[in-house]
Design a protein around this motif. Structure first.
Motif, PDB file in Angstrom:
ATOM      1  N   LEU A   1       6.075   5.959   2.215  1.00 16.97           N
ATOM      2  CA  LEU A   1       4.911   6.772   2.944  1.00 16.97           C
ATOM      3  C   LEU A   1       5.013   8.295   2.368  1.00 16.97           C
ATOM      4  O   LEU A   1       4.272   8.971   2.772  1.00 16.97           O
ATOM      5  N   ARG A   2       6.104   8.672   2.116  1.00 18.28           N
ATOM      6  CA  ARG A   2       6.362  10.314   1.568  1.00 18.28           C
ATOM      7  C   ARG A   2       6.829   9.925  -0.029  1.00 18.28           C
ATOM      8  O   ARG A   2       7.897  10.432  -0.423  1.00 18.28           O
ATOM      9  N   ASP A   3       6.012   9.367  -0.755  1.00 19.98           N
ATOM     10  CA  ASP A   3       6.135   8.932  -2.101  1.00 19.98           C
ATOM     11  C   ASP A   3       6.182  10.308  -2.965  1.00 19.98           C
ATOM     12  O   ASP A   3       5.411  11.453  -2.922  1.00 19.98           O
TER      13      ASP A   3
ATOM     14  N   ILE B   1       2.860  10.790  -4.747  1.00 20.56           N
ATOM     15  CA  ILE B   1       1.295  11.030  -4.189  1.00 20.56           C
ATOM     16  C   ILE B   1       1.636  11.257  -2.637  1.00 20.56           C
ATOM     17  O   ILE B   1       2.740  10.711  -2.249  1.00 20.56           O
ATOM     18  N   ALA B   2       0.583  12.046  -1.945  1.00 22.41           N
ATOM     19  CA  ALA B   2       1.043  12.609  -0.835  1.00 22.41           C
ATOM     20  C   ALA B   2      -0.034  12.355   0.017  1.00 22.41           C
ATOM     21  O   ALA B   2      -1.163  12.370  -0.333  1.00 22.41           O
ATOM     22  N   TRP B   3       0.240  12.182   1.335  1.00 24.17           N
ATOM     23  CA  TRP B   3      -0.714  11.794   2.432  1.00 24.17           C
ATOM     24  C   TRP B   3      -0.704  12.781   3.470  1.00 24.17           C
ATOM     25  O   TRP B   3       0.310  13.245   3.881  1.00 24.17           O
ATOM     26  N   PRO B   4      -1.889  13.010   4.274  1.00 24.09           N
ATOM     27  CA  PRO B   4      -1.932  13.914   5.571  1.00 24.09           C
ATOM     28  C   PRO B   4      -0.723  13.416   6.413  1.00 24.09           C
ATOM     29  O   PRO B   4      -0.443  12.343   6.795  1.00 24.09           O
ATOM     30  N   LYS B   5      -0.088  14.531   7.028  1.00 24.31           N
ATOM     31  CA  LYS B   5       1.011  14.244   7.993  1.00 24.31           C
ATOM     32  C   LYS B   5       0.535  13.496   9.029  1.00 24.31           C
ATOM     33  O   LYS B   5       1.248  12.535   9.356  1.00 24.31           O
ATOM     34  N   GLN B   6      -0.410  13.601   9.655  1.00 26.60           N
ATOM     35  CA  GLN B   6      -1.096  12.658  11.051  1.00 26.60           C
ATOM     36  C   GLN B   6      -1.238  11.104  10.507  1.00 26.60           C
ATOM     37  O   GLN B   6      -1.097  10.201  11.134  1.00 26.60           O
ATOM     38  N   GLN B   7      -1.542  11.090   9.220  1.00 22.37           N
ATOM     39  CA  GLN B   7      -1.896   9.554   8.507  1.00 22.37           C
ATOM     40  C   GLN B   7      -0.518   9.071   8.476  1.00 22.37           C
ATOM     41  O   GLN B   7      -0.356   7.581   8.810  1.00 22.37           O
ATOM     42  N   VAL B   8       0.385   9.672   8.079  1.00 21.96           N
ATOM     43  CA  VAL B   8       1.721   9.074   7.773  1.00 21.96           C
ATOM     44  C   VAL B   8       2.530   8.887   9.065  1.00 21.96           C
ATOM     45  O   VAL B   8       3.000   7.836   9.177  1.00 21.96           O
ATOM     46  N   LEU B   9       2.150   9.876  10.038  1.00 20.99           N
ATOM     47  CA  LEU B   9       2.729   9.421  11.313  1.00 20.99           C
ATOM     48  C   LEU B   9       2.163   8.288  11.843  1.00 20.99           C
ATOM     49  O   LEU B   9       2.791   7.448  12.858  1.00 20.99           O
ATOM     50  N   HIS B  10       0.788   7.929  11.889  1.00 17.82           N
ATOM     51  CA  HIS B  10       0.216   6.808  12.353  1.00 17.82           C
ATOM     52  C   HIS B  10       0.877   5.538  11.616  1.00 17.82           C
ATOM     53  O   HIS B  10       1.189   4.327  12.186  1.00 17.82           O
TER      54      HIS B  10
END
Length: 334
Positions: free
Chosen positions: A227-229, A232-241
């Motif tokens: 999830l914290r690859d 590639i990165a994703w928005p913090k709230q999406q990762v928390l979900h």
């Protein structure tokens, strides 16, 4: 390089004279951050992958053992058709050229990560690392990995002269991260469960590769790798979900019960340990192995480190160190 040519010649000889394989083409399939190489062979019935692992640099035993372990528990690891452990050659299933990273977009990520987290949960629930005698991700190994950041990134790549105060702060942070890792439930850990090692298959995706370094270790390690690859990165709230959803699934297994805030803290600090290690590895790949492209992944990975350090008061001094000492000295792409 002569050594590379000699091993490729040995592979061709093995295919032709020992296995009597009537292949029509052999070409590089992918590069690896280790000493391993992969070739795709095309033959009248389809294609296979040849793994080349120089015996003086790599051993095939863990790959063979973990691959069989994953397959036995219903996960998609490549079948081994032929092996020559003396010379360091394997012939494997060809999972194709398409990894998760090639197809990850805001529209596809939920579907792909759902499948990956399903596979991860299956690994953690079904594979007993103690019974299968996996190496333990212990204090020594965790510390050794963190030292890659100090040695290869700070000292060698950035050429920073570390003061006694900086050494003390790094030692303090290392102790904090190691304590957090060791207090977690210990499970099967792939140890490189990310978008380049998850292959998109026509059925039963994902195909799982690069699992030879599996250990018994912290329950959040593979989850944060995914999830914290570093690639590639994703928005913090999406990762928390996603983390919250995975934690919810773990609650069906009482011996892994913990409150969500504790799980998130474990996840964050585990990610910090992994990303510090990765930055050190990327630096070593550039300096020792002349693999320049990995420098491009340092800014994303360092950004994870900075953001998490800003979220925890006990990491405030470390955060200041990153901002005041490291960023001004950077010698990598922005």
């Amino acid at each position: 390089m002569p050594n590379t040519d000699s091993r490729l010649s040995a592979i061709k000889h093995w295919l032709t004279h020992t296995l009597e394989c009537n292949y029509t083409a052999i070409e590089p399939a992918s590069n690896d951050a280790s000493f391993r190489r992969y070739f795709r062979i095309v033959h009248p019935q389809g294609s296979r992958i040849v793994m080349d692992a120089p015996p003086e640099k790599e051993t095939l035993k863990p790959f063979i053992k973990i691959g069989q372990l994953l397959t036995r528990h219903g996960l998609q690891a490549p079948t081994i058709y032929f092996q020559n452990t003396r010379k360091g050659f394997l012939i494997l299933d060809d999972f194709g050229p398409t990894c998760y990273l090639d197809h990850l977009t805001p529209k596809t990520v939920d579907t792909l990560y759902k499948a990956a987290m399903h596979a991860l949960l299956k690994m953690q629930v079904n594979i007993n690392p103690t019974q299968n005698a996996l190496p333990v991700y212990n204090q020594s190994l965790l510390h050794q990995e963190l030292e890659l950041f100090r040695d290869w990134f700070l000292t060698q790549l950035l050429d920073i002269t570390l003061s006694p105060a900086i050494h003390r702060e790094l030692d303090r942070v290392w102790a904090l991260l190691i304590k957090s890792a060791l207090e977690q439930p210990q499970v099967f850990v792939h140890r490189d469960f990310h978008s380049r090692n998850l292959m998109i298959l026509e059925e039963h995706s994902p195909g799982i590769i690069d699992f030879q370094d599996a250990v018994q270790g912290p329950i959040t390690y593979d989850l944060v790798s995914l999830l914290r690859d570093c690639y590639i990165a994703w928005p913090k709230q999406q990762v928390l979900h996603w983390v919250t959803a995975y934690h919810r699934q773990l609650q069906h297994h009482p011996h892994w019960h913990c409150e969500l805030p504790q799980f998130i803290r474990w996840f964050d600090l585990m990610g910090l340990q992994r990303h510090l290690k990765a930055i050190g590895i990327f630096s070593r790949l550039k300096l020792r192995d002349h693999k320049e492209d990995y420098l491009n992944d340092i800014p994303r990975t360092l950004n994870y480190v900075i953001n998490i350090s800003n979220d925890y008061p006990e990491l405030a001094i470390f955060s200041q160190l990153l901002t005041n000492e490291i960023l001004p000295a950077k010698k990598f792409p922005s």
